[in-house]
Write a protein that holds these residues in place. Structure first.
Motif, PDB file in Angstrom:
ATOM      1  N   GLN A  46       0.828  -1.205   0.000  1.00  0.00           N
ATOM      2  CA  GLN A  46       0.000   0.000   0.000  1.00  0.00           C
ATOM      3  C   GLN A  46       0.866   1.259   0.000  1.00  0.00           C
ATOM      4  OE1 GLN A  46      -2.476  -0.761   3.425  1.00  0.00           O
ATOM      5  NE2 GLN A  46      -4.138  -1.585   2.160  1.00  0.00           N
TER       6      GLN A  46
ATOM      7  N   VAL B 158       1.815   1.870  -3.564  1.00  0.00           N
ATOM      8  CA  VAL B 158       0.669   2.467  -4.268  1.00  0.00           C
ATOM      9  C   VAL B 158       0.545   3.945  -3.913  1.00  0.00           C
ATOM     10  CG1 VAL B 158      -1.849   2.447  -4.466  1.00  0.00           C
ATOM     11  CG2 VAL B 158      -0.576   0.289  -4.466  1.00  0.00           C
TER      12      VAL B 158
ATOM     13  N   ALA C 240     -13.168  -7.955  -7.110  1.00  0.00           N
ATOM     14  CA  ALA C 240     -12.222  -6.906  -6.717  1.00  0.00           C
ATOM     15  C   ALA C 240     -11.155  -6.710  -7.788  1.00  0.00           C
ATOM     16  CB  ALA C 240     -11.574  -7.272  -5.380  1.00  0.00           C
ATOM     17  N   ARG C 241     -10.698  -7.810  -8.404  1.00  0.00           N
ATOM     18  CA  ARG C 241      -9.684  -7.683  -9.457  1.00  0.00           C
ATOM     19  C   ARG C 241     -10.257  -6.971 -10.689  1.00  0.00           C
ATOM     20  NH1 ARG C 241      -5.074 -10.530  -8.627  1.00  0.00           N
ATOM     21  NH2 ARG C 241      -5.073 -12.032  -6.907  1.00  0.00           N
TER      22      ARG C 241
ATOM     23  N   ALA D 133     -10.613  -3.255  -9.829  1.00  0.00           N
ATOM     24  CA  ALA D 133      -9.330  -2.538  -9.804  1.00  0.00           C
ATOM     25  C   ALA D 133      -8.815  -2.310 -11.222  1.00  0.00           C
ATOM     26  CB  ALA D 133      -8.316  -3.317  -8.968  1.00  0.00           C
TER      27      ALA D 133
ATOM     28  N   TYR E 164     -11.196   0.338 -13.059  1.00  0.00           N
ATOM     29  CA  TYR E 164     -10.996   1.712 -12.600  1.00  0.00           C
ATOM     30  C   TYR E 164      -9.625   2.242 -13.024  1.00  0.00           C
ATOM     31  CZ  TYR E 164     -15.207   1.675  -9.712  1.00  0.00           C
ATOM     32  OH  TYR E 164     -16.522   1.639  -9.288  1.00  0.00           O
ATOM     33  N   ARG E 165      -8.630   1.357 -13.083  1.00  0.00           N
ATOM     34  CA  ARG E 165      -7.312   1.809 -13.538  1.00  0.00           C
ATOM     35  C   ARG E 165      -7.355   2.199 -15.018  1.00  0.00           C
ATOM     36  NH1 ARG E 165      -3.000   4.221 -11.413  1.00  0.00           N
ATOM     37  NH2 ARG E 165      -1.401   4.262 -13.031  1.00  0.00           N
TER      38      ARG E 165
ATOM     39  N   SER F 293      -9.842   4.880  -8.581  1.00  0.00           N
ATOM     40  CA  SER F 293      -8.845   3.863  -8.918  1.00  0.00           C
ATOM     41  C   SER F 293      -7.966   3.527  -7.713  1.00  0.00           C
ATOM     42  CB  SER F 293      -7.973   4.361 -10.076  1.00  0.00           C
ATOM     43  OG  SER F 293      -6.949   3.432 -10.370  1.00  0.00           O
TER      44      SER F 293
ATOM     45  N   ALA G  13      -9.921   1.351  -5.241  1.00  0.00           N
ATOM     46  CA  ALA G  13     -10.086  -0.021  -5.728  1.00  0.00           C
ATOM     47  C   ALA G  13      -8.783  -0.806  -5.598  1.00  0.00           C
ATOM     48  CB  ALA G  13     -10.550  -0.002  -7.179  1.00  0.00           C
ATOM     49  N   GLU G  14      -7.654  -0.168  -5.880  1.00  0.00           N
ATOM     50  CA  GLU G  14      -6.370  -0.863  -5.774  1.00  0.00           C
ATOM     51  C   GLU G  14      -6.057  -1.201  -4.325  1.00  0.00           C
ATOM     52  OE1 GLU G  14      -1.885  -0.479  -7.698  1.00  0.00           O
ATOM     53  OE2 GLU G  14      -3.323   1.167  -7.867  1.00  0.00           O
ATOM     54  N   ASN G  15      -6.304  -0.260  -3.428  1.00  0.00           N
ATOM     55  CA  ASN G  15      -6.076  -0.532  -1.999  1.00  0.00           C
ATOM     56  C   ASN G  15      -7.033  -1.603  -1.479  1.00  0.00           C
ATOM     57  OD1 ASN G  15      -3.879   1.138  -1.351  1.00  0.00           O
ATOM     58  ND2 ASN G  15      -5.207   2.938  -1.204  1.00  0.00           N
TER      59      ASN G  15
ATOM     60  N   LEU H 216      -8.206  -4.123  -3.193  1.00  0.00           N
ATOM     61  CA  LEU H 216      -7.724  -5.421  -3.660  1.00  0.00           C
ATOM     62  C   LEU H 216      -6.563  -5.911  -2.797  1.00  0.00           C
ATOM     63  CD1 LEU H 216      -7.727  -7.724  -5.693  1.00  0.00           C
ATOM     64  CD2 LEU H 216      -6.258  -6.326  -7.180  1.00  0.00           C
TER      65      LEU H 216
END
Length: 463
Positions: A183, A186, A397-398, A401, A404-405, A432, A435-437, A439
């Motif tokens: 994290q 990120v 979740a994948r 992510a 949104y990316r 984005s 969503a990445e956090n 995941l």
């Protein structure tokens, strides 16, 4: 005493232990019946077959985790305390076993002084062996030994539980630390991206193409990202120091090893039995609670036996040497007996109170055992529910992510071309990032669920 009277005495006394032994004590049952569920009320990962949990962490492909667990178990105060309790329980077992056997003591003395019988100065020396044995008529000592045996078995199981707890704690902490570092990466990428957006906005503002308010928004977004990255870095530093305290590693060495990338963890780490009874048989804390019930039952029997007569037999063999006026006299003696019988008549209710206290401890141990079984079932099912939930959410979740990316990348390209506003860009960036956090957090949650299941299933302990 004449020979005929001696024979009569022994003929009358020898059957006495058999007559008294007929009055046996009755202890409560050493095993308490429980009814575990016939099946788990939660889905099992991969159909659930009994697997080896002893060193499941080796399947994660993380050599550092293996070393950290070994280091933490070596210095864990909980493991050291469990080892101490095993030593104490073993010593108690030896003492209880000794109470069933005869004891033998040696005595010796020497003196010089006036002897009235010899009417002169005499030197006297004597030596002997004194033996005694309490005949365990009503099983008090046998019950005490049984309780000691049961507590030793329970202490050995708790030693394994201590090691399981340490392994689970280290695995949980390692997962938390690696999640924090991911994290942080990120957050740093996000701060770098926002900083670049702020720089471009400032250039556009100076050229007169961007309003001051829009440039201010970009600078605020960049500052917020820097603060978030700094906070995340602090969180990771705290996690590292927690790991140092847990394992005893030097912090520079730990940070150096953490910088090495690891492979992704497999989807399934181990499997457990489909029958709850089989899993409960692998729980060292449940086994210890069961052994505590058996020990408490034996202690009730021991307390009851204290209310009945006690029979003991003693004997001795010795030699004496007396020298006076140049004349030496030797004397050898031996005895068998007395055969002593002690009958409790009045103690103010002390022995009865001891029985009541032992019975109360038994009831408490039985209640704790049933509660431990219920807790074990609940812990396993909770871990299974978490595993099922993370598995169901993983694909979504994948996809979220990645989607949104892609949306953010497209919005950023449009913003650079002047086709999207900064507000749109920041909204896409925020979505984005979240969503990445999410995941990364989900992956940590799934590994934490595996760790919880490992601990709930007993860590591979076998009776």
């Amino acid at each position: 005493m004449t020979l005929s009277k001696t024979r009569f005495f022994w003929a009358a006394c020898l059957p006495l232990p058999l007559a008294l032994g007929a009055c046996a004590v009755t202890a409560p049952p050493a095993q308490v019946p429980t009814t575990p569920p016939v099946a788990w009320q939660a889905p099992l990962p991969h159909q659930g077959s009994l697997g080896d949990l002893t060193r499941w962490w080796t399947q994660l492909g993380d050599p550092l985790l293996v070393e950290l667990i070994d280091a933490a178990q070596a210095i864990s105060p909980g493991v050291a305390q469990a080892q101490s309790r095993i030593a104490q329980a073993r010593a108690t077992q030896v003492a209880s076993r000794a109470a069933l056997l005869p004891s033998l003591d040696a005595q010796a003395s020497a003196s010089r002084g006036f002897n009235e019988q010899l009417a002169g100065i005499a030197t006297t020396a004597q030596a002997g062996l004194q033996a005694s044995w309490e005949i365990d008529l009503f099983g008090a000592n046998r019950a005490t030994k049984t309780a000691a045996d049961q507590r030793l078995a329970g202490a050995q199981a708790l030693w394994h539980e201590a090691r399981v707890s340490v392994a689970a704690e280290v695995a949980q902490q390692t997962s938390s630390l690696r999640t924090c570092l991911e994290q942080l990466r990120v957050a740093e990428r996000d701060a770098q991206s926002r900083g670049e957006t702020s720089r471009l906005s400032d250039l556009s503002e100076r050229a007169g193409f961007t309003a001051p308010a829009t440039a201010a928004l970009a600078r605020a977004s960049a500052a917020e990202a820097q603060a978030r990255a700094s906070q995340q870095r602090m969180q990771c530093d705290v996690e590292v120091k927690t790991m140092v305290a847990l394992t005893g590693w030097e912090e520079p060495a730990l940070r150096g090893r953490l910088s090495t990338p690891t492979s992704a963890a497999p989807d399934a780490l181990f499997t457990i039995a489909a029958l709850p009874a089989q899993v409960l048989a692998q729980r060292p804390d449940v086994y210890n609670a069961e052994r505590e019930v058996a020990a408490a039952s034996a202690e009730v029997g021991s307390a009851q036996a204290q209310r009945y007569p006690r029979l003991s037999l003693s004997g001795s063999v010795g030699t004496a040497w007396v020298r006076s006026g140049g004349v030496t006299t030797d004397l050898n003696t031996w005895t068998i007996g007395p055969l002593a019988l002690s009958v409790p008549l009045f103690d103010g209710g002390r022995r009865g109170a001891q029985v009541d206290a032992a019975q109360a401890r038994y009831d408490e141990a039985a209640a704790l055992y049933r509660a431990k079984v219920r807790q074990a079932v609940s812990e396993v099912e909770q871990a299974l529910v978490r595993l099922q939930s993370t598995a169901e959410r993983n694909t979504s979740a994948r996809v979220a992510a990645a989607g949104y990316r892609t949306s953010f990348d497209a919005t950023e390209a449009r913003w650079r071309g002047g086709l999207a506003s900064l507000v749109e860009l920041e909204d896409a960036r925020r979505t984005s990032l979240a969503a990445e956090n999410a995941l990364i957090a989900l992956q940590h949650e799934r590994q934490a669920a595996w760790v919880s299941l490992y601990r709930a299933a007993g860590g591979g302990w076998k009776e």
